[in-house]
Design a protein around this motif. Structure first.
Motif, PDB file in Angstrom:
ATOM      1  N   LYS A 145       0.845  -1.187   0.000  1.00 22.64           N
ATOM      2  CA  LYS A 145       0.000   0.000   0.000  1.00 22.64           C
ATOM      3  C   LYS A 145       0.889   1.248   0.000  1.00 22.64           C
ATOM      4  N   PRO A 146       0.598   2.194  -0.867  1.00 16.98           N
ATOM      5  CA  PRO A 146       1.404   3.425  -0.913  1.00 16.98           C
ATOM      6  C   PRO A 146       1.517   4.118   0.450  1.00 16.98           C
ATOM      7  N   ALA A 147       0.457   4.085   1.233  1.00 16.63           N
ATOM      8  CA  ALA A 147       0.478   4.740   2.549  1.00 16.63           C
ATOM      9  C   ALA A 147       1.457   4.064   3.513  1.00 16.63           C
ATOM     10  N   ASP A 148       1.793   2.803   3.242  1.00 10.04           N
ATOM     11  CA  ASP A 148       2.727   2.084   4.107  1.00 10.04           C
ATOM     12  C   ASP A 148       4.185   2.308   3.717  1.00 10.04           C
ATOM     13  N   LEU A 149       4.419   2.922   2.581  1.00  8.81           N
ATOM     14  CA  LEU A 149       5.793   3.155   2.129  1.00  8.81           C
ATOM     15  C   LEU A 149       6.332   4.450   2.744  1.00  8.81           C
ATOM     16  N   PRO A 150       7.574   4.431   3.210  1.00 10.31           N
ATOM     17  CA  PRO A 150       8.135   5.640   3.825  1.00 10.31           C
ATOM     18  C   PRO A 150       8.444   6.715   2.774  1.00 10.31           C
ATOM     19  N   VAL A 151       8.373   7.954   3.212  1.00 10.22           N
ATOM     20  CA  VAL A 151       8.781   9.064   2.353  1.00 10.22           C
ATOM     21  C   VAL A 151      10.301   9.033   2.279  1.00 10.22           C
ATOM     22  N   GLN A 152      10.828   9.192   1.101  1.00  7.22           N
ATOM     23  CA  GLN A 152      12.277   9.167   0.932  1.00  7.22           C
ATOM     24  C   GLN A 152      12.774  10.507   0.422  1.00  7.22           C
ATOM     25  N   ALA A 153      13.849  10.971   1.014  1.00  4.66           N
ATOM     26  CA  ALA A 153      14.513  12.189   0.562  1.00  4.66           C
ATOM     27  C   ALA A 153      15.653  11.782  -0.368  1.00  4.66           C
ATOM     28  N   PRO A 154      16.061  12.686  -1.243  1.00  2.29           N
ATOM     29  CA  PRO A 154      17.205  12.380  -2.109  1.00  2.29           C
ATOM     30  C   PRO A 154      18.437  12.031  -1.272  1.00  2.29           C
ATOM     31  N   THR A 155      19.229  11.094  -1.771  1.00  6.14           N
ATOM     32  CA  THR A 155      20.443  10.693  -1.063  1.00  6.14           C
ATOM     33  C   THR A 155      21.697  10.852  -1.908  1.00  6.14           C
ATOM     34  N   LYS A 156      21.526  11.030  -3.198  1.00  5.01           N
ATOM     35  CA  LYS A 156      22.683  11.171  -4.087  1.00  5.01           C
ATOM     36  C   LYS A 156      22.607  12.532  -4.770  1.00  5.01           C
ATOM     37  N   PHE A 157      23.715  13.267  -4.702  1.00  2.00           N
ATOM     38  CA  PHE A 157      23.776  14.617  -5.258  1.00  2.00           C
ATOM     39  C   PHE A 157      24.971  14.716  -6.206  1.00  2.00           C
ATOM     40  N   ASP A 158      24.838  15.534  -7.226  1.00  2.00           N
ATOM     41  CA  ASP A 158      25.907  15.688  -8.211  1.00  2.00           C
ATOM     42  C   ASP A 158      26.437  17.106  -8.221  1.00  2.00           C
ATOM     43  N   LEU A 159      27.759  17.224  -8.229  1.00  2.00           N
ATOM     44  CA  LEU A 159      28.464  18.491  -8.389  1.00  2.00           C
ATOM     45  C   LEU A 159      29.134  18.448  -9.750  1.00  2.00           C
ATOM     46  N   VAL A 160      28.777  19.395 -10.620  1.00  2.00           N
ATOM     47  CA  VAL A 160      29.310  19.436 -11.976  1.00  2.00           C
ATOM     48  C   VAL A 160      29.937  20.813 -12.203  1.00  2.00           C
ATOM     49  N   ILE A 161      31.129  20.828 -12.784  1.00  2.00           N
ATOM     50  CA  ILE A 161      31.867  22.074 -13.018  1.00  2.00           C
ATOM     51  C   ILE A 161      32.262  22.155 -14.484  1.00  2.00           C
ATOM     52  N   LEU A 177      37.853  21.622  -4.714  1.00  2.00           N
ATOM     53  CA  LEU A 177      36.528  21.612  -5.332  1.00  2.00           C
ATOM     54  C   LEU A 177      36.508  20.659  -6.525  1.00  2.00           C
ATOM     55  N   LEU A 178      37.561  20.688  -7.330  1.00  2.00           N
ATOM     56  CA  LEU A 178      37.656  19.772  -8.467  1.00  2.00           C
ATOM     57  C   LEU A 178      37.636  18.313  -7.991  1.00  2.00           C
ATOM     58  N   ALA A 179      38.304  18.051  -6.880  1.00  2.00           N
ATOM     59  CA  ALA A 179      38.361  16.687  -6.353  1.00  2.00           C
ATOM     60  C   ALA A 179      36.988  16.196  -5.904  1.00  2.00           C
ATOM     61  N   ARG A 180      36.136  17.101  -5.456  1.00  2.00           N
ATOM     62  CA  ARG A 180      34.788  16.719  -5.012  1.00  2.00           C
ATOM     63  C   ARG A 180      33.800  16.592  -6.160  1.00  2.00           C
ATOM     64  N   ALA A 181      34.143  17.115  -7.337  1.00  2.00           N
ATOM     65  CA  ALA A 181      33.203  17.131  -8.468  1.00  2.00           C
ATOM     66  C   ALA A 181      32.905  15.715  -8.949  1.00  2.00           C
ATOM     67  N   ASP A 182      31.635  15.479  -9.254  1.00  2.00           N
ATOM     68  CA  ASP A 182      31.221  14.220  -9.842  1.00  2.00           C
ATOM     69  C   ASP A 182      31.490  14.191 -11.333  1.00  2.00           C
ATOM     70  N   GLU A 183      31.509  15.387 -11.923  1.00  2.00           N
ATOM     71  CA  GLU A 183      31.782  15.517 -13.366  1.00  2.00           C
ATOM     72  C   GLU A 183      32.431  16.859 -13.621  1.00  2.00           C
ATOM     73  N   VAL A 184      33.428  16.851 -14.498  1.00  2.00           N
ATOM     74  CA  VAL A 184      34.101  18.077 -14.919  1.00  2.00           C
ATOM     75  C   VAL A 184      33.990  18.150 -16.432  1.00  2.00           C
ATOM     76  N   ILE A 185      33.425  19.244 -16.922  1.00  2.00           N
ATOM     77  CA  ILE A 185      33.267  19.453 -18.354  1.00  2.00           C
ATOM     78  C   ILE A 185      34.407  20.353 -18.808  1.00  2.00           C
ATOM     79  N   GLU A 186      35.144  19.889 -19.820  1.00  2.00           N
ATOM     80  CA  GLU A 186      36.300  20.661 -20.300  1.00  2.00           C
ATOM     81  C   GLU A 186      36.065  21.197 -21.683  1.00  2.00           C
TER      82      GLU A 186
END
Length: 186
Positions: A145-161, A177-186
């Motif tokens: 039942k949808p009412a029995d399912l817990p509300v979920q918050a986002p857990t994965k975030f992306d840093l793109v530079i 900051l570059l080291a923390r980036a999930d993606e670097v566009i060159e």
């Protein structure tokens, strides 16, 4: 993501980290929806500790965005924060163009903003959100039942530079900051 306002407080922090000279930020938001108001509130709360002034710019149409950003850019040390929302997304290309024209470092929540020429983005990983939603659909189809399912918050975030944009703005991206980036566009 649009309803997780606390994430918005990270945007001025990241903007300050990549562009330390920024002391004023134009916060492009849709003031007619709750997320635009809530995100601005989180940004406004974080700004003073970073020695920044948050200035709201209400997103309505392309002409108004162009006039407001041009007026904002007349003073020095500015940057732009683009909040989540349908109006900002629909004008993303224009916002990127104006930020480049006026040499304003800009941050948004979506990777597409950086892929289009924006400087930096930080937001929820949409692929992860869709996968998690599909898991819920599967559980519901199997009888939970949808009412029995817990509300979920986002857990994965992306840093793109975007290094090309950083270079065009004369910014040197800090190695940490570059080291923390999930993606670097060159």
């Amino acid at each position: 993501m649009q309803f997780e306002y606390s994430l918005s407080a990270k945007w001025p922090e990241l903007l300050k980290e990549i562009a330390p000279g920024v002391t004023r930020v134009a916060v492009l938001r849709d003031h007619t929806i709750a997320s635009g108001i809530g995100q601005f509130g989180a940004i406004q709360s974080a700004a003073p500790s970073l020695r920044m002034e948050a200035i709201p710019i209400n997103v309505r149409d392309a002409g108004e965005i162009e006039l407001d950003i041009a007026a904002f850019a007349r003073s020095s040390n500015g940057g732009v924060i683009v909040t989540s929302g349908p109006l900002a997304q629909s004008h993303s290309d224009l916002i990127v163009t104006l930020a480049a024209r006026h040499r304003l470092p800009a941050i948004s929540s979506g990777r597409q903003f950086v892929a289009g020429g924006g400087l930096i983005s930080y937001g929820t990983n949409l692929a992860d959100q869709y996968r998690r939603a599909a898991d819920y659909v599967d559980r519901i189809l199997k009888g939970e039942k949808p009412a029995d399912l817990p509300v979920q918050a986002p857990t994965k975030f992306d840093l793109v530079i975007n290094l090309t944009t950083a270079k065009a703005l004369g910014l040197e991206v800090p190695p940490a900051l570059l080291a923390r980036a999930d993606e670097v566009i060159e």
